[in-house]
Design an enzyme around this catalytic site. Structure first.
Site, mmCIF file in Angstrom:
data_model
loop_
_atom_site.group_PDB
_atom_site.id
_atom_site.type_symbol
_atom_site.label_atom_id
_atom_site.label_comp_id
_atom_site.label_asym_id
_atom_site.label_seq_id
_atom_site.Cartn_x
_atom_site.Cartn_y
_atom_site.Cartn_z
ATOM 1 N N HIS A 102 0.872 -1.188 0.000
ATOM 2 C CA HIS A 102 0.000 0.000 0.000
ATOM 3 C C HIS A 102 0.903 1.230 0.000
ATOM 4 C CE1 HIS A 102 -3.490 2.433 0.888
ATOM 5 N NE2 HIS A 102 -3.187 2.651 2.146
ATOM 6 N N LYS A 135 -14.460 1.129 -1.898
ATOM 7 C CA LYS A 135 -15.550 0.625 -1.037
ATOM 8 C C LYS A 135 -16.641 1.681 -0.844
ATOM 9 C CE LYS A 135 -12.342 0.212 2.242
ATOM 10 N NZ LYS A 135 -11.317 1.075 1.599
HETATM 11 C C1 LIG Z 1 -3.964 -1.006 -6.731
HETATM 12 C C2 LIG Z 1 -5.125 -0.371 -6.052
HETATM 13 C C3 LIG Z 1 -5.703 -1.008 -4.971
HETATM 14 C C4 LIG Z 1 -6.765 -0.417 -4.297
HETATM 15 N N1 LIG Z 1 -7.352 -1.088 -3.272
HETATM 16 C C5 LIG Z 1 -8.458 -0.586 -2.691
HETATM 17 C C6 LIG Z 1 -9.175 -1.362 -1.755
HETATM 18 O O1 LIG Z 1 -8.795 -2.504 -1.446
HETATM 19 N N2 LIG Z 1 -10.298 -0.837 -1.210
HETATM 20 C C7 LIG Z 1 -10.752 0.407 -1.552
HETATM 21 O O2 LIG Z 1 -11.778 0.828 -1.019
HETATM 22 N N3 LIG Z 1 -10.095 1.167 -2.463
HETATM 23 C C8 LIG Z 1 -8.978 0.690 -3.044
HETATM 24 N N4 LIG Z 1 -8.319 1.394 -4.003
HETATM 25 C C9 LIG Z 1 -8.772 2.758 -4.339
HETATM 26 C C10 LIG Z 1 -9.928 2.758 -5.284
HETATM 27 O O3 LIG Z 1 -9.838 1.729 -6.212
HETATM 28 C C11 LIG Z 1 -9.977 4.132 -5.936
HETATM 29 O O4 LIG Z 1 -10.124 5.117 -4.910
HETATM 30 C C12 LIG Z 1 -11.136 4.266 -6.880
HETATM 31 O O5 LIG Z 1 -11.190 3.174 -7.766
HETATM 32 C C13 LIG Z 1 -10.995 5.576 -7.654
HETATM 33 O O6 LIG Z 1 -12.109 5.730 -8.484
HETATM 34 P P1 LIG Z 1 -12.240 6.989 -9.445
HETATM 35 O O7 LIG Z 1 -13.601 6.943 -9.986
HETATM 36 O O8 LIG Z 1 -11.764 8.211 -8.726
HETATM 37 O O9 LIG Z 1 -11.142 6.724 -10.594
HETATM 38 P P2 LIG Z 1 -11.285 5.792 -11.879
HETATM 39 O O10 LIG Z 1 -12.085 4.585 -11.579
HETATM 40 O O11 LIG Z 1 -9.913 5.625 -12.435
HETATM 41 O O12 LIG Z 1 -12.158 6.662 -12.870
HETATM 42 C C14 LIG Z 1 -11.715 7.822 -13.489
HETATM 43 C C15 LIG Z 1 -12.240 7.770 -14.899
HETATM 44 O O13 LIG Z 1 -12.094 9.040 -15.502
HETATM 45 C C16 LIG Z 1 -11.860 8.834 -16.869
HETATM 46 N N5 LIG Z 1 -11.309 10.074 -17.425
HETATM 47 C C17 LIG Z 1 -10.154 10.667 -17.074
HETATM 48 N N6 LIG Z 1 -9.979 11.810 -17.776
HETATM 49 C C18 LIG Z 1 -11.056 11.923 -18.584
HETATM 50 C C19 LIG Z 1 -11.442 12.888 -19.563
HETATM 51 N N7 LIG Z 1 -10.690 13.956 -19.853
HETATM 52 N N8 LIG Z 1 -12.600 12.699 -20.237
HETATM 53 C C20 LIG Z 1 -13.385 11.624 -19.970
HETATM 54 N N9 LIG Z 1 -13.039 10.673 -19.049
HETATM 55 C C21 LIG Z 1 -11.907 10.835 -18.367
HETATM 56 C C22 LIG Z 1 -10.908 7.651 -16.883
HETATM 57 O O14 LIG Z 1 -10.852 6.995 -18.128
HETATM 58 C C23 LIG Z 1 -11.504 6.784 -15.787
HETATM 59 O O15 LIG Z 1 -12.389 5.812 -16.305
HETATM 60 C C24 LIG Z 1 -7.250 0.842 -4.706
HETATM 61 C C25 LIG Z 1 -6.673 1.487 -5.802
HETATM 62 C C26 LIG Z 1 -5.633 0.883 -6.487
HETATM 63 C C27 LIG Z 1 -5.015 1.574 -7.656
#
Ligand SMILES: Cc1cc2nc3c(=O)[nH]c(=O)nc-3n(C[C@H](O)[C@H](O)[C@H](O)COP(=O)(O)OP(=O)(O)OC[C@H]3O[C@@H](n4cnc5c(N)ncnc54)[C@H](O)[C@@H]3O)c2cc1C
Length: 388
Positions: free
Chosen positions: A270, A347
């Site tokens: 992590h 989560k």
């Molecule tokens: C390895 C790893 C392990 C993790 N483990 C855990 C865990 O065990 N438990 C937990 O609760 N959390 C965990 N997390 C954290 C969690 O997964 C993230 O906080 C969460 O998935 C983030 O979601 P998001 O929607 O912010 O980002 P994302 O799911 O990445 O979504 C962002 C989206 O924006 C889109 N985008 C970007 N720019 C543009 C643009 N200009 N135009 C249109 N679309 C765009 C991208 O394509 C993407 O689909 C982990 C993260 C990682 C990387």
């Protein structure tokens, strides 16, 4: 210019954006969503087959009511879709008794009267023979912890959002946005779209989308995931025998893992990754990174140190205090920012989606969101126009 004016445009349809689109559409809002790829995909932060969900939240007790609502919403999503999105395994927060992980998990469990037990190192070994804790180590056991399936969760939120009337545009990156009176205009290579509100849920790309409009101290951090075949005691890694765990193996340093769901034993460190640009991040995993993980396995989970099956690279989007941002853009109240989540947000995505819909519906959320305020960084540019 697209003639139809939407209520809300959502930029980024990963974990947070898919849930937001779903909850907004459920409330009857006219939603238009964009993603630069076709989620679920492997370029952002929501891939890698599994995510931990846990309730005795070591980071801060104020996350507990939120995660409890998230559990309810995940159950609702399972019921609506007929899909298994969460698997309960129980969870262990392992480390020295006075370390941040164990003491923080105990504090949350005690403050919120959560079911939990504190296990000594010998109790841990007796109950979970694959674990090799040092003698000064204890664990907080929480029975409600488990595993979320992130790709399925994102896909399900998107499918249900579309069924409820959301228009979702995939493989259409947003190039920039700008305020338009009290609303917004959004520009892609093929169109200009307008709406009353904008949700920025672009994960690791958020800084680029905010451009000069807000100088947030965000950092995308490369994270490596590894899957190993069990070297021995394979049955002990089955989900009936093996919970999820987070291990504070040195002060403020953690690794975590999952049971074998058929793809191997997934383990990862992590944080401790390189700061990266989401456009140019290194997606291969080096021998050195595999060996670093093996060193931890030899010490703490020797039976997991079998053949390497696969690896993946993912991104955290960190704030300096590792708490989330869920708040309005300070210069543009029609814009809501619902990421980044500093490596522990998945989560919560179900409840963050619901929160976003509540806020944009003009209602008062029933949770304390002060931990997630955007002005805690207080470094905003007066320039009101964003650019990519
Ligand atoms: C390895 C790893 C392990 C993790 N483990 C855990 C865990 O065990 N438990 C937990 O609760 N959390 C965990 N997390 C954290 C969690 O997964 C993230 O906080 C969460 O998935 C983030 O979601 P998001 O929607 O912010 O980002 P994302 O799911 O990445 O979504 C962002 C989206 O924006 C889109 N985008 C970007 N720019 C543009 C643009 N200009 N135009 C249109 N679309 C765009 C991208 O394509 C993407 O689909 C982990 C993260 C990682 C990387």
């Amino acid at each position: 210019m697209n003639q139809e004016r939407h209520d809300v445009i959502v930029i980024g349809l990963g974990a947070m954006g898919s849930a937001t689109a779903y909850h907004l559409a459920t409330k009857g809002a006219r939603v238009l969503g964009f993603d630069r790829y076709h989620p679920p995909h492997q370029f952002g932060s929501s891939h890698g087959l599994t995510r931990i969900i846990r309730e005795a939240y070591f980071e801060d007790p104020s996350y507990v009511p939120l995660v409890q609502r998230a559990y309810e919403l995940w159950a609702e999503l399972e019921q609506l879709s007929g899909r298994k999105i969460l698997r309960q395994t129980g969870g262990l927060m392992i480390g020295p008794p006075d370390g941040v992980l164990v003491s923080g998990a105990r504090r949350s469990a005690e403050e919120h009267k959560l079911l939990h037990q504190v296990l000594s190192s010998s109790e841990m070994r007796a109950r979970f023979p694959i674990l090799s804790p040092e003698s000064n180590t204890v664990a907080v056991w929480e029975p409600r912890a488990g595993i979320l399936f992130p790709e399925l969760a994102v896909q399900t939120h998107l499918e249900l959002a579309a069924k409820r009337g959301a228009t979702l545009k995939f493989n259409e990156p947003v190039l920039r946005w700008e305020p338009d009176g009290e609303g917004v205009r959004v520009f892609t290579a093929t169109g200009i779209y307008s709406a009353r509100h904008l949700v920025l849920s672009a994960g690791a790309w958020l800084g680029a989308l905010l451009g000069a409009s807000a100088d947030l101290p965000l950092a995308a951090e490369r994270q490596v995931l590894l899957w190993f075949e069990p070297g021995s005691q394979a049955e002990q890694f089955q989900p009936e025998n093996c919970p999820i765990y987070i291990w504070e193996y040195a002060p403020h340093r953690f690794f975590y893992g999952f049971p074998n769901l058929g793809d191997g034993i997934k383990v990862a460190v992590h944080h401790e990754g390189q700061l990266s640009d989401p456009e140019t991040i290194r997606r291969d995993v080096s021998e050195h990174e595999v060996e670093t993980m093996r060193l931890l396995l030899r010490r703490f989970l020797p039976d997991a140190n079998g053949i390497l099956k696969s690896t993946m690279v993912c991104m955290y989007t960190n704030t300096p205090d590792e708490h989330f941002i869920v708040d309005y853009h300070p210069a543009h109240p029609q814009v809501l920012v619902v990421s980044p989540c500093s490596g522990h947000g998945f989560k919560f995505s179900s409840v963050i989606g619901e929160l976003a819909a509540t806020l944009l519906g003009g209602q008062q959320p029933r949770f304390d969101l002060s931990l997630f305020r955007i002005d805690r960084f207080a470094r905003f540019s007066p320039d009101p126009v964003s650019s990519k």
